[in-house]
Design a protein around this motif. Sequence first.
Motif: not given
Length: 233
Positions: A51-58
């Motif tokens: 499953t696609p995943a990505k980091w997000a911080n803002t």
Amino acid sequence: LWLALEVPVTYFVFDLLYLDGDELLDRPLAERRERLEVLLRDASSEHVQLTPAKWANTAEEFEAAFREALERGNEGLMIKDPQAPYLPGTRGRRWLKWKQPLATLDVVVTAVEYGHGKRRGLLSDYTFAVRAGDRFVDVGKAYSGLTDDEIRQLTDFFLRHTIQDLGFRRRVEPKVVLEVAFNNIQRSSRHESGYALRFPRIVRLRLDKRPEEVDTIERVEEIFRRQFERGPQ
């Protein structure tokens, strides 16, 4: 084999809980994800995919990821704390589901049911309808979104405006207007309207609107058609 050819299915893997005799439930998500990526690096295929995943911080990164999901035709995002363990059967703030309603409708309550638990003895489940010519046709039922005080006041009101007492359920005079949000619309043989709102929740009471001012079945049909236009452009 033949079934796989006739009905192709893809298994999307999003977490890893056990590997080579090592139970991973207490390990942080970031570690589980890393080990899962290594495991599937040479094993993924058209039938088994990560499953696609990505980091997000803002906030901007979260908003961009959310918009990308909607453009793909997804309902929204699952947001997870990378340090969170896997807790089967529990809910918490370390895993959050972010969805955007497809639309809202103004509807009128046509039937009510008694709730459970802390709402036992209160009429807290509301079947609602839209206009179809000079009558109302049901399109769904909602039980979340109102305050306890609003539910108590509505219970008193519905008890005084009951058309038919069926015990646990009451048919009531179509007088109370609600605004409801929902994720999508599906065809349904359960309701006379032929449609059902999925995952409806009450946005607010519409004390400023009369029953004859609620949305129409034509509006429901319009939204039903429009939802299939969502997705990749």
